[in-house]
Design a protein around this motif. Structure first.
Motif, short mmCIF file in Angstrom:
data_model
loop_
_atom_site.label_atom_id
_atom_site.label_comp_id
_atom_site.label_asym_id
_atom_site.label_seq_id
_atom_site.Cartn_x
_atom_site.Cartn_y
_atom_site.Cartn_z
N LYS A 284 0.83 -1.20 0.00
CA LYS A 284 0.00 0.00 0.00
C LYS A 284 0.87 1.25 0.00
N GLU B 207 -1.57 -8.82 -2.72
CA GLU B 207 -2.05 -7.53 -2.19
C GLU B 207 -1.63 -6.39 -3.11
N GLU C 140 1.03 3.99 -3.09
CA GLU C 140 0.67 5.38 -2.78
C GLU C 140 1.84 6.33 -3.01
N GLU D 62 -3.73 -6.32 -6.46
CA GLU D 62 -5.05 -5.70 -6.34
C GLU D 62 -4.94 -4.18 -6.28
N LEU D 63 -3.97 -3.69 -5.53
CA LEU D 63 -3.79 -2.24 -5.40
C LEU D 63 -3.37 -1.61 -6.72
N THR E 39 -6.42 -1.53 -9.14
CA THR E 39 -7.50 -0.60 -8.78
C THR E 39 -7.04 0.86 -8.76
N LYS E 40 -5.82 1.12 -8.29
CA LYS E 40 -5.36 2.50 -8.14
C LYS E 40 -4.63 3.03 -9.37
#
Length: 244
Positions: free
Chosen positions: A188, A218, A192, A221-222, A225-226
């Motif tokens: 994450k 993980e 980011e 998926e991030l 989507t992002k």
């Protein structure tokens, strides 16, 4: 010894380089048992084993034959031969002149060195200079490994541009984090951080590299989507490049 020191001084004249070269010059005079040295791998990451092994080769290159004890090497391939199925690591993946696979007999008479000993020698020294010298000897990938890398590059070119690569730390990194009292960035945090650096970038191909399958999932998926990217990774068991 004097000739070796002159070679070092001729390459670059600064204090830290001189310190490194003097250590290597003195090392050529070290008396080791029967001209036989064994480097003991340890249960940590791939890169840190490589770095210390490279320094060991540079340090002991004039003292005889260097062998590698792979019993704690965490990166292996399963190989089947006439003697049965065995897990091989360094000696299967790399074919440099040194180090050599540890013989089953006779290793007890060798001088054994480990990462703690080598780190104590190079503490405070620009160790990457000696690592660079050793890498020229040890970094000789086996033909099948070079072929796999070439095939992976061909497959990667089939993905849409631009290419974004995330190194997802996990697996043995947890042990190292505990030892160094730190925590590696999470998937994450990585995604980011990239968004902050490149807020307008969407799409393309995301290549996820790491040895912890749960963290890779993980991150996948991030990233999808992002960032809206085409995710590419490698199957943990097959080594086949996967696109999702």
């Amino acid at each position: 010894m004097a000739h070796r020191a002159q070679q070092c001084l001729g390459r670059q004249r600064n204090c830290l380089w001189l310190c490194s070269c003097c250590i290597l010059s003195l090392a050529s005079q070290v008396n080791v048992a029967n001209g036989c040295i064994v480097f003991e791998t340890f249960p940590a990451g791939f890169a840190v084993n490589i770095r210390i092994l490279a320094s060991t080769v540079a340090y002991y290159e004039s003292n005889g034959t260097l062998y590698i004890d792979e019993r704690s090497w965490g990166y292996t391939c399963r190989r089947t031969s006439h003697v049965g199925t065995i897990d091989q690591g360094w000696s299967l993946l790399f074919r440099g002149s040194q180090p050599k696979p540890l013989p089953l007999e006779g290793s007890k008479i060798c001088t054994r060195v480990n990462h703690e000993f080598m780190l104590s020698i190079f503490q405070g020294i620009e160790s990457w200079r000696t690592e660079e010298a050793g890498l020229l000897t040890i970094w000789q990938p086996a033909p099948f490994l070079l072929s796999a890398a070439a095939n992976a590059l061909i497959e990667l070119k089939q993905g849409p541009a631009p290419f974004i690569v995330f190194h997802i730390r996990g697996g043995d990194k947890y042990v190292e984090d505990l030892h160094l009292h730190r925590k590696s960035a999470t998937p994450k945090a990585l995604v980011e951080a990239f968004q902050k650096m490149q807020p307008s970038l969407q799409g393309g191909s995301c290549l996820l590299i790491g040895d912890d399958s749960s963290l890779i999932l993980e991150a996948q998926e991030l990233a999808q989507t992002k960032l809206g990217c085409h995710v590419m990774t490698r199957g943990a068991q097959t080594g086949v490049l996967l696109a999702t």
